[in-house]
Write a protein that holds these residues in place. Sequence first.
Motif, PDB file in Angstrom:
ATOM      1  N   MET A   1       0.844  -1.200   0.000  1.00  0.00           N
ATOM      2  CA  MET A   1       0.000   0.000   0.000  1.00  0.00           C
ATOM      3  C   MET A   1       0.867   1.234   0.000  1.00  0.00           C
ATOM      4  O   MET A   1       1.756   1.383   0.839  1.00  0.00           O
ATOM      5  N   LYS A   2       0.675   2.107  -0.986  1.00  0.00           N
ATOM      6  CA  LYS A   2       1.526   3.300  -1.079  1.00  0.00           C
ATOM      7  C   LYS A   2       0.693   4.568  -1.188  1.00  0.00           C
ATOM      8  O   LYS A   2      -0.371   4.570  -1.792  1.00  0.00           O
ATOM      9  N   PHE A   3       1.188   5.638  -0.595  1.00  0.00           N
ATOM     10  CA  PHE A   3       0.672   6.986  -0.857  1.00  0.00           C
ATOM     11  C   PHE A   3       1.787   7.717  -1.592  1.00  0.00           C
ATOM     12  O   PHE A   3       2.777   8.103  -0.971  1.00  0.00           O
ATOM     13  N   GLY A   4       1.708   7.859  -2.896  1.00  0.00           N
ATOM     14  CA  GLY A   4       2.816   8.429  -3.658  1.00  0.00           C
ATOM     15  C   GLY A   4       4.016   7.499  -3.546  1.00  0.00           C
ATOM     16  O   GLY A   4       3.908   6.298  -3.820  1.00  0.00           O
ATOM     17  N   ASP A   5       5.153   8.046  -3.099  1.00  0.00           N
ATOM     18  CA  ASP A   5       6.350   7.223  -2.948  1.00  0.00           C
ATOM     19  C   ASP A   5       6.416   6.584  -1.572  1.00  0.00           C
ATOM     20  O   ASP A   5       7.277   5.764  -1.288  1.00  0.00           O
ATOM     21  N   PHE A   6       5.505   7.008  -0.707  1.00  0.00           N
ATOM     22  CA  PHE A   6       5.570   6.560   0.672  1.00  0.00           C
ATOM     23  C   PHE A   6       4.871   5.213   0.819  1.00  0.00           C
ATOM     24  O   PHE A   6       3.720   5.046   0.437  1.00  0.00           O
ATOM     25  N   MET A  35      -4.851  -0.079   6.954  1.00  0.00           N
ATOM     26  CA  MET A  35      -5.192  -1.482   6.722  1.00  0.00           C
ATOM     27  C   MET A  35      -6.715  -1.654   6.637  1.00  0.00           C
ATOM     28  O   MET A  35      -7.216  -2.325   5.730  1.00  0.00           O
ATOM     29  N   LEU A  36      -7.441  -1.035   7.562  1.00  0.00           N
ATOM     30  CA  LEU A  36      -8.906  -1.145   7.501  1.00  0.00           C
ATOM     31  C   LEU A  36      -9.453  -0.490   6.239  1.00  0.00           C
ATOM     32  O   LEU A  36     -10.421  -0.960   5.650  1.00  0.00           O
ATOM     33  N   ARG A  37      -8.800   0.613   5.829  1.00  0.00           N
ATOM     34  CA  ARG A  37      -9.266   1.306   4.628  1.00  0.00           C
ATOM     35  C   ARG A  37      -9.014   0.474   3.371  1.00  0.00           C
ATOM     36  O   ARG A  37      -9.756   0.581   2.392  1.00  0.00           O
ATOM     37  N   LEU A  38      -7.955  -0.331   3.396  1.00  0.00           N
ATOM     38  CA  LEU A  38      -7.699  -1.263   2.286  1.00  0.00           C
ATOM     39  C   LEU A  38      -8.806  -2.310   2.224  1.00  0.00           C
ATOM     40  O   LEU A  38      -9.349  -2.595   1.161  1.00  0.00           O
ATOM     41  N   PRO A  44      -7.033   1.743  -2.765  1.00  0.00           N
ATOM     42  CA  PRO A  44      -6.645   0.518  -3.466  1.00  0.00           C
ATOM     43  C   PRO A  44      -5.251   0.061  -3.043  1.00  0.00           C
ATOM     44  O   PRO A  44      -4.411   0.890  -2.699  1.00  0.00           O
ATOM     45  N   PRO A  45      -4.987  -1.230  -3.036  1.00  0.00           N
ATOM     46  CA  PRO A  45      -3.634  -1.696  -2.738  1.00  0.00           C
ATOM     47  C   PRO A  45      -2.699  -1.412  -3.914  1.00  0.00           C
ATOM     48  O   PRO A  45      -3.122  -1.430  -5.068  1.00  0.00           O
ATOM     49  N   THR A  57     -12.887  -6.674  -2.742  1.00  0.00           N
ATOM     50  CA  THR A  57     -13.424  -5.723  -1.765  1.00  0.00           C
ATOM     51  C   THR A  57     -14.556  -4.900  -2.384  1.00  0.00           C
ATOM     52  O   THR A  57     -15.507  -4.554  -1.703  1.00  0.00           O
ATOM     53  N   GLU A  58     -14.435  -4.615  -3.706  1.00  0.00           N
ATOM     54  CA  GLU A  58     -15.485  -3.822  -4.339  1.00  0.00           C
ATOM     55  C   GLU A  58     -16.814  -4.592  -4.358  1.00  0.00           C
ATOM     56  O   GLU A  58     -17.867  -4.042  -4.018  1.00  0.00           O
ATOM     57  N   ALA A  59     -16.730  -5.852  -4.750  1.00  0.00           N
ATOM     58  CA  ALA A  59     -17.945  -6.674  -4.783  1.00  0.00           C
ATOM     59  C   ALA A  59     -18.539  -6.787  -3.379  1.00  0.00           C
ATOM     60  O   ALA A  59     -19.758  -6.701  -3.195  1.00  0.00           O
ATOM     61  N   ALA A  60     -17.665  -6.937  -2.395  1.00  0.00           N
ATOM     62  CA  ALA A  60     -18.154  -7.055  -1.016  1.00  0.00           C
ATOM     63  C   ALA A  60     -18.802  -5.747  -0.565  1.00  0.00           C
ATOM     64  O   ALA A  60     -19.811  -5.747   0.133  1.00  0.00           O
ATOM     65  N   ARG A  61     -18.214  -4.624  -1.009  1.00  0.00           N
ATOM     66  CA  ARG A  61     -18.792  -3.326  -0.640  1.00  0.00           C
ATOM     67  C   ARG A  61     -20.179  -3.184  -1.257  1.00  0.00           C
ATOM     68  O   ARG A  61     -21.138  -2.776  -0.591  1.00  0.00           O
ATOM     69  N   LEU A  62     -20.282  -3.530  -2.559  1.00  0.00           N
ATOM     70  CA  LEU A  62     -21.572  -3.389  -3.229  1.00  0.00           C
ATOM     71  C   LEU A  62     -22.619  -4.314  -2.609  1.00  0.00           C
ATOM     72  O   LEU A  62     -23.797  -3.982  -2.568  1.00  0.00           O
ATOM     73  N   ALA A  63     -22.177  -5.439  -2.099  1.00  0.00           N
ATOM     74  CA  ALA A  63     -23.115  -6.377  -1.478  1.00  0.00           C
ATOM     75  C   ALA A  63     -23.321  -6.069   0.008  1.00  0.00           C
ATOM     76  O   ALA A  63     -24.006  -6.821   0.704  1.00  0.00           O
TER      77      ALA A  63
END
Lengths: 242, 267
Positions: A1-6, A35-38, A44-45, A57-63
């Motif tokens: 999981m990255k935010f830019g280069d971090f 981690m929870l946000r992933l 997105p990872p 995770t997307e399918a799980a969110r929609l469901a």
Amino acid sequence: MKFGDFTALRDISLDIEAGEFWTILGPSGCGKSTMLRLVSDLVPPASGSVEILGKTTEAARLAREFAFVFQDATLLPWRSALKNVELPLEIGRKRGITIPTGDRTPHELLELVGLKGRENALPHELSGGMRQRVAIARALVCQPKLLLMDEPFGALDEMTRDHLNLQLLDIWKETGTTILFVTHSIPEAIFLGQKVLMLKANPGRIKEVVEIGLPFPREIALREAPDFNAYCGRLRKLLEDC
Amino acid sequence: MAVTETPVTDAAQSPRMSKATHQRLIDIGVPVGTAFALLVIWQVGVRLFGVPQYIAPAPTDILGVFVSEFPLLMRNFWPTLIEAISGFFIGNMTAILIAVAFVHSRSVERAFFPIAVFINTIPILAIAPILVLIFGPGMTAKVVIAALICFFPTLVNMVRGLQSVSPQTLELARILSASKSEVFWKIRLPSSLPFLFSALKIASTTCVIGAIVGEWIGANVGLGALIIESTFNFRSPLLYATVFVSSGLSVLLFASVSIAEKLIIRW
Ligand SMILES: Nc1ncnc2c1ncn2[C@@H]1O[C@H](COP(=O)(O)OP(=O)(O)OP(=O)(O)O)[C@@H](O)[C@H]1O
Ligand SMILES: [Mg+2]
């Protein structure tokens, strides 16, 4: 999981069985929230994947297979407690999306979290602990298979927190949902969890998974037990090493 | 012991009760009393120094004109009221719709916000004659001026209100897979209402100013026209009475908006 280069999280590989209660500990900024946000498809990872019961995770969110409880209740201030709990049922209804509903009505959920009689109260008329309980009832309304909680009781006083810990264990037992619970408090992590996931910082990695062998149902008095204190000592040591 | 104590606590409580009512009386009484005292000073001063009526009429003169010219005042009150309210609705509706467009599209905002700022920088007194030239001496020009004066504060507040949703609430909406229109109707719009109402309270008084300014420039009816007419004819008591009616109109609109706010915003 990255935010830019971090790199916020690296090499996280975990299997969580359905119905388990995991608590997550780690120094501030180590990536617990990330981690929870992933898992909840908010970010997105960078590589790899997260699966919830075999779904993306997307399918799980929609469901609506998971629900999230934030550190502050995030209630809509113009809606009564009951209307806030009903919000997830309203979203998507007009678009014809089938919304999973649990066995419990919003009324019963408010009763479950001990707010019977306060259905019509606006959030500003409730205490911090009550607001958080409304948020938990809201999270349960679609009967999620996975409940993600990011320091949900972090802003509450000791007494309220103990009380809500017991309530949460009851809810977990009754609903059989899987729970991932982030906390800063070592005793809370031990008291609630079957397993404690310890993360370390820079970049966030798994330090250790500690199985808590204390029996359920758990009572507040458990905190005085020597076993409990032994776990406390061990986890504190791990946390200091991070 | 307990029996003798009861009257003591009673006695201690009753002065506190009357203290609260006393406080409320003071809260209302002091400003009213002050206003009344100022009127008395005004009355006595004008009479004592023999100030000519066309320079400063005494309160009793103004009251006399208010009674005797009441039909005239009312005849000019209604057009101004209609202009102010029409301007209020048109200006605020436009501002709200444009704010919604801004919040939905960054490019619309980038294209039009500078224009909105530019329009706002033109003094209303400078643009009013132009509008009267364009729309003629009828009501339209006044409505447009009143609308224009309401527009900008509402636009700015409404944009801020629609954006006032916390990031966490938006994350909640995402976890619930809410559509853009659901986020708008269920979250953004209600969040903006407190901001909208503070703008509407400003607009409720400025729209009256807009209508009166419009009437100054070219009109034969309305409170603005009456102000100009009574000034040029040295009918000062009528002028003062008209000014009081104008501010009464502002108070009326402000109070209506405040009551609507109390009824709608309960959080
Ligand atoms: N949107 C973002 N953009 C850039 N960096 C971010 C972003 N969100 C989080 N981070 C970084 O990722 C790291 C992990 O943040 P995260 O919020 O997950 O920590 P945390 O373990 O939840 O901390 P805390 O215990 O203080 O809540 C931090 O170093 C943070 O600065
Ligand atoms: Mg965090």
